[in-house]
Write an enzyme that holds these catalytic residues in place. Structure first.
Site, mmCIF file in Angstrom:
data_model
loop_
_atom_site.group_PDB
_atom_site.id
_atom_site.type_symbol
_atom_site.label_atom_id
_atom_site.label_comp_id
_atom_site.label_asym_id
_atom_site.label_seq_id
_atom_site.Cartn_x
_atom_site.Cartn_y
_atom_site.Cartn_z
ATOM 1 N N ASP A 56 -24.964 24.646 -16.480
ATOM 2 C CA ASP A 56 -23.919 23.825 -15.870
ATOM 3 C C ASP A 56 -23.406 22.810 -16.907
ATOM 4 O O ASP A 56 -23.222 21.637 -16.602
ATOM 5 C CB ASP A 56 -24.473 23.107 -14.635
ATOM 6 N N GLY A 105 -22.349 8.303 -8.374
ATOM 7 C CA GLY A 105 -22.126 9.748 -8.372
ATOM 8 C C GLY A 105 -22.444 10.357 -7.027
ATOM 9 O O GLY A 105 -23.250 9.836 -6.250
ATOM 10 N N GLU A 106 -21.751 11.442 -6.781
ATOM 11 C CA GLU A 106 -21.980 12.153 -5.544
ATOM 12 C C GLU A 106 -21.842 13.625 -5.860
ATOM 13 O O GLU A 106 -20.773 14.098 -6.244
ATOM 14 C CB GLU A 106 -20.923 11.740 -4.510
HETATM 15 N N1 LIG Z 1 -28.308 8.672 -15.916
HETATM 16 C C1 LIG Z 1 -27.071 8.474 -15.481
HETATM 17 N N2 LIG Z 1 -26.356 7.419 -15.890
HETATM 18 C C2 LIG Z 1 -25.090 7.207 -15.438
HETATM 19 N N3 LIG Z 1 -24.442 8.031 -14.594
HETATM 20 C C3 LIG Z 1 -25.110 9.113 -14.147
HETATM 21 C C4 LIG Z 1 -26.442 9.396 -14.561
HETATM 22 N N4 LIG Z 1 -26.834 10.553 -13.973
HETATM 23 C C5 LIG Z 1 -25.794 10.961 -13.234
HETATM 24 N N5 LIG Z 1 -24.757 10.108 -13.328
HETATM 25 C C6 LIG Z 1 -23.441 10.221 -12.694
HETATM 26 O O1 LIG Z 1 -23.584 10.865 -11.445
HETATM 27 C C7 LIG Z 1 -22.856 12.102 -11.442
HETATM 28 C C8 LIG Z 1 -23.604 13.114 -10.613
HETATM 29 O O2 LIG Z 1 -24.878 13.309 -11.173
HETATM 30 P P1 LIG Z 1 -25.524 14.744 -11.216
HETATM 31 O O3 LIG Z 1 -24.552 15.658 -11.918
HETATM 32 O O4 LIG Z 1 -26.889 14.646 -11.784
HETATM 33 O O5 LIG Z 1 -25.585 15.061 -9.662
HETATM 34 P P2 LIG Z 1 -25.327 16.413 -8.891
HETATM 35 O O6 LIG Z 1 -25.634 16.165 -7.472
HETATM 36 O O7 LIG Z 1 -26.092 17.492 -9.542
HETATM 37 O O8 LIG Z 1 -23.773 16.610 -9.151
HETATM 38 P P3 LIG Z 1 -22.925 17.957 -9.215
HETATM 39 O O9 LIG Z 1 -23.134 18.655 -7.923
HETATM 40 O O10 LIG Z 1 -21.542 17.415 -9.405
HETATM 41 O O11 LIG Z 1 -23.397 18.735 -10.406
HETATM 42 C C9 LIG Z 1 -22.701 12.485 -12.916
HETATM 43 O O12 LIG Z 1 -21.565 13.296 -13.126
HETATM 44 C C10 LIG Z 1 -22.555 11.108 -13.554
HETATM 45 O O13 LIG Z 1 -21.226 10.647 -13.452
#
Ligand SMILES: Nc1ncnc2c1ncn2[C@@H]1O[C@H](COP(=O)(O)OP(=O)(O)OP(=O)(O)O)[C@@H](O)[C@H]1O
Length: 464
Positions: A185, A19-20
Site C-alpha cells: 500500500d 487521520g481516518e
Molecule cells: N505517525 C503518524 N504521524 C502523523 N500522522 C500519522 C501517523 N500515522 C498516521 N498518520 C496520519 O493518519 C492517516 C491514516 O493513517 P493510516 O494510513 O495508518 O490509517 P489507515 O486506517 O490504515 O488508513 P487507510 O485506510 O487510509 O490506509 C495517514 O495517512 C496520516 O495522515
C-alpha cells in the site's frame, strides 16, 4: 463525528484527530511525562477484513464512525481517562500466523514492528490494548508526502530533494523486502515527513509476508496498484498461468515487484505532480490502455526527460517479472541528471557516493538484531529509540509459485499473561478528569484522493 480532545489514554492526552482510514482512527497526542507528541492509531479489534480498493468511502466512514462511537462510550464510562495495559512489543513481533487468526488486527502491528528499526520507517513506541480497540502509539510526523507534493508544491523546483526523499522511500522498502515484509500500500498518504524532509513509511495494514500473491487481489489504492493485482486477462487465464497484456506469468505474482510499481508512480508524483492514470486497468482507464499499446505515451502526457522516461519504462513494466530491481532504481535515480524536459527539474546534479550512501543506506540494515535508530545526518530533535528487536527474519521456507499462507513462520517466546495470544502486557496507571469535546473533522482520505483526481490527466484526453 466525536472528537476526544483532552481525553486521556494512560499518559497520552489526545489533542486532535489526524487521520481516518478504513479500519483505524489516528489521533495526535501529547505525553504528559515528556511533552512529546505522538500519533495514536486506534485499530478496530478483530478486524480480519481485507482492506481493498473495492472498499468505498461510505464503508470507510461507517467503520470509523462505529469505532468513534465505541471510543466515545469507552471514554464516557471511564470518565475521560482510559487506563489500559501496554503490550510487550517483542511478543507482538513474534506472533505467528495462527495468532493472527485469533487477533487479526495484530498482524499490521507485528509486521510493522519487524521493520520499524529502519530510520525511514515510523517507530512504534507502545501498543495499548483496551476493551474495544488496540492503540498503536507512534512517533508523530507533521505532514505527509501527498500534502507536501500537492498542497505545498514542495518539490517542484528541488531535484535534489526529490532524490533524497525518493531514495529514503526506496531504502525503507528495500529494508522491508530484505526482512520478508511487502508493504502493498505504498502511496504518498502513507509516507510521512518530518521538519527536515526525512521520510517515514507508515500503515502496514495491508502488508504481507507472502513472497508471492495471487493476481487480481485488488488491494491498496488504485492509483498505485500494479496491473497484475487488478487487470490481468481472465479470459486467457489457464489453470497454472495468467497473462498480463499477453505475457505469460506464473500463477503467483511477486509481492516485491508490486511495491516497485507503486514506487514508479510515486516518482511520477514527485517529478510531475500528476498521476499517469487512475487505475492500471486497460478496460477501465484510457491513459493506461494507450500506455500498454505504446509506453512512449507517457512522454506525451507527462513532461518527462528522456532519462526519466527510460527509467520509468523499466519500472512500469506490465509484466512484473521484467521490472528493474529496486537496487538498480536507486542507482539510476542517484545518477540521473534531469527529471523533466523543461523547467527547474530539467537539470539535476548526480549524487556523490557518500550522499547516495547517506540516503539509501541510512542505518544498520544488515543484521538480525538491529541497533536503535540513529539520527545522525540531519539536525534532529527526535529522541533516541529505546526499543529493541528480539526476533530475527527467520529464513522462512518461501514456497515459491505455490499458494502461500500469509507469513506464519516466525517463532519466538510467547508470553505468560495471555495464554490465548501469547502477549505480554504491563499496566500504566494514570488519571484524568477532562471532558469530551465534539467537533467535525473532514475525511482526509477522500479529500486527498479527490485532489489527485483533479490533478490527474483526464483519462479521456488521449482519445481526443
Ligand atoms: N505517525 C503518524 N504521524 C502523523 N500522522 C500519522 C501517523 N500515522 C498516521 N498518520 C496520519 O493518519 C492517516 C491514516 O493513517 P493510516 O494510513 O495508518 O490509517 P489507515 O486506517 O490504515 O488508513 P487507510 O485506510 O487510509 O490506509 C495517514 O495517512 C496520516 O495522515
Amino acid at each position: 463525528m466525536t472528537m476526544f480532545n483532552s481525553c486521556r489514554i494512560n499518559n497520552y492526552i489526545i489533542t486532535s484527530q489526524i487521520g481516518e482510514g478504513a479500519y483505524g482512527l489516528v489521533y495526535r497526542a501529547i505525553d504528559i511525562h515528556n511533552d512529546r507528541e505522538y500519533a495514536i492509531k486506534a485499530v478496530v479489534q478483530g478486524s480480519s477484513v481485507s482492506r481493498g480498493a473495492d472498499m468505498d468511502g461510505g464503508e470507510t466512514y461507517r467503520n470509523s464512525a462505529k469505532l468513534q462511537k465505541r471510543l466515545a462510550k469507552l471514554f464516557r464510562e471511564s470518565k475521560n481517562i482510559v487506563r489500559t495495559p501496554s503490550i510487550d512489543l517483542g511478543s507482538i513481533e513474534n506472533m505467528k500466523e495462527e495468532d493472527f487468526k485469533k487477533l487479526p488486527h495484530y498482524k499490521e502491528i507485528s509486521l510493522h514492528l519487524r521493520v520499524h528499526h529502519h530510520k525511514n520507517i515510523v517507530t512504534i513506541r507502545e501498543v495499548l490494548q483496551s476493551a474495544i480497540c488496540t492503540f498503536i502509539v507512534m512517533d508523530y510526523y507533521p505532514t505527509d508526502l501527498f500534502t507536501s507534493i500537492v498542497d505545498n508544491r514542495h518539490f517542484i523546483t528541488n531535484g535534489l530533494l526529490i532524490k533524497k526523499v525518493f531514495l529514503q522511500i526506496c531504502s525503507a522498502l528495500n529494508y522491508c523486502h530484505e526482512h520478508g515484509i511487502y508493504h502493498c500500500d505504498v502511496k504518498p498518504e502513507n509516507l510521512l515527513l518530518d521538519a527536515d524532509d526525512n521520510v517515514f513509511l507508515c500503515d502496514f495494514g495491508l502488508s504481507t509476508t507472502s513472497t508471492y500473491l495471487k493476481p487480481n487481489i485488488c488491494v491498496g489504492s488504485s492509483y498505485y496498484m500494479p496491473p497484475e493485482r487488478i487487470s490481468f486477462d481472465n479470459a486467457k487465464c489457464s489453470s497454472s498461468k495468467i497473462r498480463v497484456k499477453g505475457h505469460k506469468l506464473k500463477k503467483m505474482c511477486s509481492s516485491c515487484n508490486g511495491d516497485l510499481w507503486s514506487l514508479g508512480i510515486i516518482l511520477i508524483n514527485l517529478t510531475c505532480v500528476r498521476n499517469p492514470w487512475l487505475k492500471a486497468d486497460k478496460t477501465e482507464d484510457n491513459s493506461y490502455y494507450y500506455f500498454t499499446k505504446d509506453p512512449t505515451v507517457l512522454k506525451q502526457i507527462l513532461p518527462l526527460s528522456d532519462a526519466l522516461y527510460s527509467l520509468l519504462s523499466q519500472i512500469l513494466q506490465v509484466n512484473p517479472k521484467k521490472r528493474i530491481s529496486l537496487q538498480d532504481v536507486m542507482k539510476e535515480v542517484s545518477s540521473i541528471t534531469s527529471f523533466t524536459n523543461k523547467g527547474p527539474l530539467s537539470k539535476v546534479p548526480p549524487l556523490s557516493k557518500s550522499v547516495y550512501e547517506k540516503f539509501s543506506n541510512p542505518g544498520d540494515a544488515t543484521g538480525k538484531t538491529m541497533s536503535p535508530k540513529q539520527y545522525t545526518y540531519m539536525d534532529n530533535r527526535r529522541m533516541d529509540k529505546n526499543l529493541y528487536c528480539t526476533s530475527s527474519s527467520d529464513d522462512d521456507d518461501r514456497v515459491q509459485e505455490e499458494e502461500e499462507n500469509d507469513g506464519g513462520s516466525r517463532s519466538g517466546s510467547l508470553g505468560t499473561l495471555d495464554t490465548d495470544t501469547g502477549l505480554h502486557s504491563s499496566f500504566t496507571s494514570t488519571s484524568c478528569d477532562s471532558d469530551n469535546e465534539s467537533s467535525k473533522v473532514p475525511n482526509k482520505f477522500s479529500l486527498l484522493e479527490k485532489k489527485f483526481n483533479e490533478l490527474h490527466m483526464s483519462a479521456t484526453s488521449l482519445t481526443n
